[in-house]
Design an enzyme around this catalytic site. Structure first.
Site, PDB file in Angstrom:
ATOM      1  N   TYR A  85       0.849  -1.187   0.000  1.00 56.99           N
ATOM      2  CA  TYR A  85       0.000   0.000   0.000  1.00 56.99           C
ATOM      3  C   TYR A  85       0.885   1.237   0.000  1.00 56.99           C
ATOM      4  O   TYR A  85       1.754   1.366   0.849  1.00 56.99           O
ATOM      5  CB  TYR A  85      -0.857   0.055   1.271  1.00 56.99           C
ATOM      6  CG  TYR A  85      -1.725  -1.149   1.550  1.00 56.99           C
ATOM      7  CD1 TYR A  85      -1.163  -2.345   2.007  1.00 56.99           C
ATOM      8  CD2 TYR A  85      -3.108  -1.081   1.402  1.00 56.99           C
ATOM      9  CE1 TYR A  85      -1.964  -3.444   2.291  1.00 56.99           C
ATOM     10  CE2 TYR A  85      -3.912  -2.182   1.692  1.00 56.99           C
ATOM     11  CZ  TYR A  85      -3.337  -3.355   2.130  1.00 56.99           C
ATOM     12  OH  TYR A  85      -4.123  -4.434   2.412  1.00 56.99           O
ATOM     13  N   HIS A 115      -7.483  -0.685  -0.843  1.00 58.91           N
ATOM     14  CA  HIS A 115      -6.844  -1.897  -1.321  1.00 58.91           C
ATOM     15  C   HIS A 115      -5.378  -1.600  -1.617  1.00 58.91           C
ATOM     16  O   HIS A 115      -5.016  -0.459  -1.878  1.00 58.91           O
ATOM     17  CB  HIS A 115      -7.536  -2.390  -2.590  1.00 58.91           C
ATOM     18  CG  HIS A 115      -8.907  -2.927  -2.325  1.00 58.91           C
ATOM     19  ND1 HIS A 115      -9.117  -4.180  -1.811  1.00 58.91           N
ATOM     20  CD2 HIS A 115     -10.117  -2.360  -2.464  1.00 58.91           C
ATOM     21  CE1 HIS A 115     -10.413  -4.368  -1.661  1.00 58.91           C
ATOM     22  NE2 HIS A 115     -11.050  -3.278  -2.049  1.00 58.91           N
ATOM     23  N   LYS A 146      -4.080  -4.648  -9.523  1.00 57.01           N
ATOM     24  CA  LYS A 146      -2.860  -4.195  -8.862  1.00 57.01           C
ATOM     25  C   LYS A 146      -1.733  -4.203  -9.890  1.00 57.01           C
ATOM     26  O   LYS A 146      -1.849  -4.786 -10.949  1.00 57.01           O
ATOM     27  CB  LYS A 146      -2.509  -5.120  -7.697  1.00 57.01           C
ATOM     28  CG  LYS A 146      -3.613  -5.213  -6.647  1.00 57.01           C
ATOM     29  CD  LYS A 146      -3.174  -6.058  -5.465  1.00 57.01           C
ATOM     30  CE  LYS A 146      -4.350  -6.491  -4.604  1.00 57.01           C
ATOM     31  NZ  LYS A 146      -5.151  -5.396  -4.072  1.00 57.01           N
TER      32      LYS A 146
END
Lengths: 345, 345
Positions: B282, B290, B321
């Site tokens: 993160y 997320h 991602k």
């Protein structure tokens, strides 16, 4: 309530049976006394339901946790999973591989356990043969088998294991009269005849069109069509081809066994490269359908690393396919399949 | 138009330059004659734009393809990718690693190539060092670097490679005054002090709460907090801990270098087990966000298998991602990062 720690068991007398066993289904009753596993003891200690004494002295949670983790392999993993399941309303019994789990609303004495939970750390390897053994045990007892994998940050991932029968595909290859001529170009072959190229591709989804006249086949496709005498390669018989293919791809024989088994049962089998697996598999093939399975071939002495398992199942899940591992099953002469699916408990 | 095959080149005289080079940007002009690469020749032969003669005899597509694939390594891969790009409206030039690609609407003479295409078979391994070398080359020339991977069924997957700077996370650890006491339990540690447990978890998202009082830390988290003197483990210094951790997890040192680098730059770093990678990361951490990255640590002598790469990128893509590989970068003393992203060309 006072309990006594001796070796790997905690025993409690008096009200314990009625308070902890009858109401909470903790432990097991032996000679009128309650015996708790250390995992159960730690949880009841945390919940302040019991006090634990060792050699006459009361032990606190920290001390007990340290003692227990020295006495029981993977004690902390067991505790994490036990606590998780309890707090989500499941009753459990200890078992040699982890836990027996009772259905929500059920409990010992009322219902049978319906799930065998196999507890494992993400750092462990899980041999395929062990998996098969536990699957047989569970399926013979008509239970579901669920892996509870504890990762390094103590999160738990649950996977359900099932033996799978891969049958009933609707694209069973027929016989054909005259093999088509194919040429070997590096690690693929080309079917030069335009009609046959088109037939193989549009009817059975073999290969990929090089252009409107020619079809490229992968090694397993070529080997399969060669074995069925649908194609022939100039100057190269089946055995020579198999040797050639195995030289290019050391995994050829293993992949081929799953490929041919799936094709023989009428499935359409294509590469799963984009998903990082050997194959994607269609049970009922139409040009506008998606494949239903990802199949990865493993050897019978394979030991899964759990991150590897996690990756495969995660990908299958994200594209709404079922993850299947195929292995040479010498007992039955063909290929065995295990489905592994991510589940929420 | 008649062309002549000699060795690894096809030459054409007369109108070839104006017909094929000026209009279609095929080949290169040398001494007033057009020289075509075999891949270009095969494509023009398929399109019936040229005839190819070898030793005075006309060769058909099949014969030419067989000859060319014997002379040029991975000729068939080059042909597949060249044909694909051409037919989607891109002009290309041959290059040592594959192709230079011109932007849509652009062509040689009008615009510069903006992409270096690195052609590779799914069966090959791609060493990290080779990747870094090609990345440097491309970035120095201000080009994008794209891998074109041809799988066994001749499908092409494109991945873009970029060097990545992992900086600017907003959770930079401060100093603290007194280390908290932690205990080693198997392959994790437990922070016993409730206040510190809560601080570490809620402020920096270290570890996982065992319950409302205690915090479990993974090995890399423990090592990091030990090095920063935020925790101490009774009877165990940092060096002893590192040895202990490396014994439990042979990949500990490698993972730790990426972990500590990312934490130092203010990222929150958690296990990526559920995604089959080392970490999820993160940049700006809130409890409801997320993670933005998946990071996998590889050694500097790592050679990627392409199915492995495909799996990692596919997973990252499916969960929105960015897939990052981290490696020990001795030149700069820290960790280098490469981002690999699936793209449509």
């Amino acid at each position: 309530m006072k309990c006594e720690l001796r070796d790997n068991t905690i025993t409690a007398e008096g009200d314990a049976v009625s308070e902890l066993y009858d109401r909470g289904f903790y432990g097991r009753v032996k000679d009128g006394r309650l015996e708790l596993a250390l995992v159960e003891g730690a949880y009841l200690l945390y919940r302040k339901k019991i006090e634990i004494f060792s050699n006459g002295e009361s032990v606190d949670f920290k001390t007990f946790f340290e003692i227990a983790s020295k006495r029981i392999t993977d004690f902390e993993l067991g505790y994490i999973v036990f606590k998780d399941m309890r707090e989500r309303g499941y009753y459990t019994k200890m078992s040699p591989i982890g836990f027996r789990l009772y259905p929500r609303g059920g409990h010992p004495g009322k219902t049978a356990a319906h799930i065998f939970v196999y507890l494992i750390s993400e750092r462990s390897r899980l041999p395929l043969q062990r998996m098969i053994q536990e699957l047989n045990r569970a399926e013979n007892a008509r239970k579901r088998l669920i892996l509870a994998i504890v990762d390094e940050e103590s999160d738990i991932t649950f996977y359900e294991l099932k033996t799978s029968v891969m049958a009933g595909g609707d694209s069973k290859p027929d016989e054909i009269e005259t093999p088509a001529e194919a040429g070997l170009i590096g690690d693929r072959t080309i079917v030069w005849d335009p009609e046959m190229a088109d037939f193989l591709h549009s009817t059975y989804f073999f290969g990929k069109k090089l252009d409107e006249f020619r079809l490229q086949l992968s090694l397993v496709e070529s080997g399969y069509l060669l074995a069925r005498k649908w194609i022939e390669i100039e100057g190269m018989g089946l055995e020579a081809f198999d040797r050639y293919a195995a030289e290019i791809d050391p995994g050829y024989v293993l992949k081929y066994s799953a490929y041919s088994d799936l094709r023989d049962s009428g499935h359409v089998v294509k590469t799963g490269f984009k998903f990082g697996t050997h194959f994607r598999v269609y049970k009922k093939f139409r040009t506008d359908t998606h494949s239903e399975y990802l199949v990865h071939a493993v050897s019978s002495d394979h030991a899964f690393s759990l991150p590897e398992l996690s990756r495969a199942v995660r990908i299958a899940n994200s594209v709404h396919k079922r993850m299947i591992f195929g292995y040479p099953n010498c007992d039955r002469g063909r290929v065995g399949y295990i489905e592994i699916a991510w589940i929420r408990l």
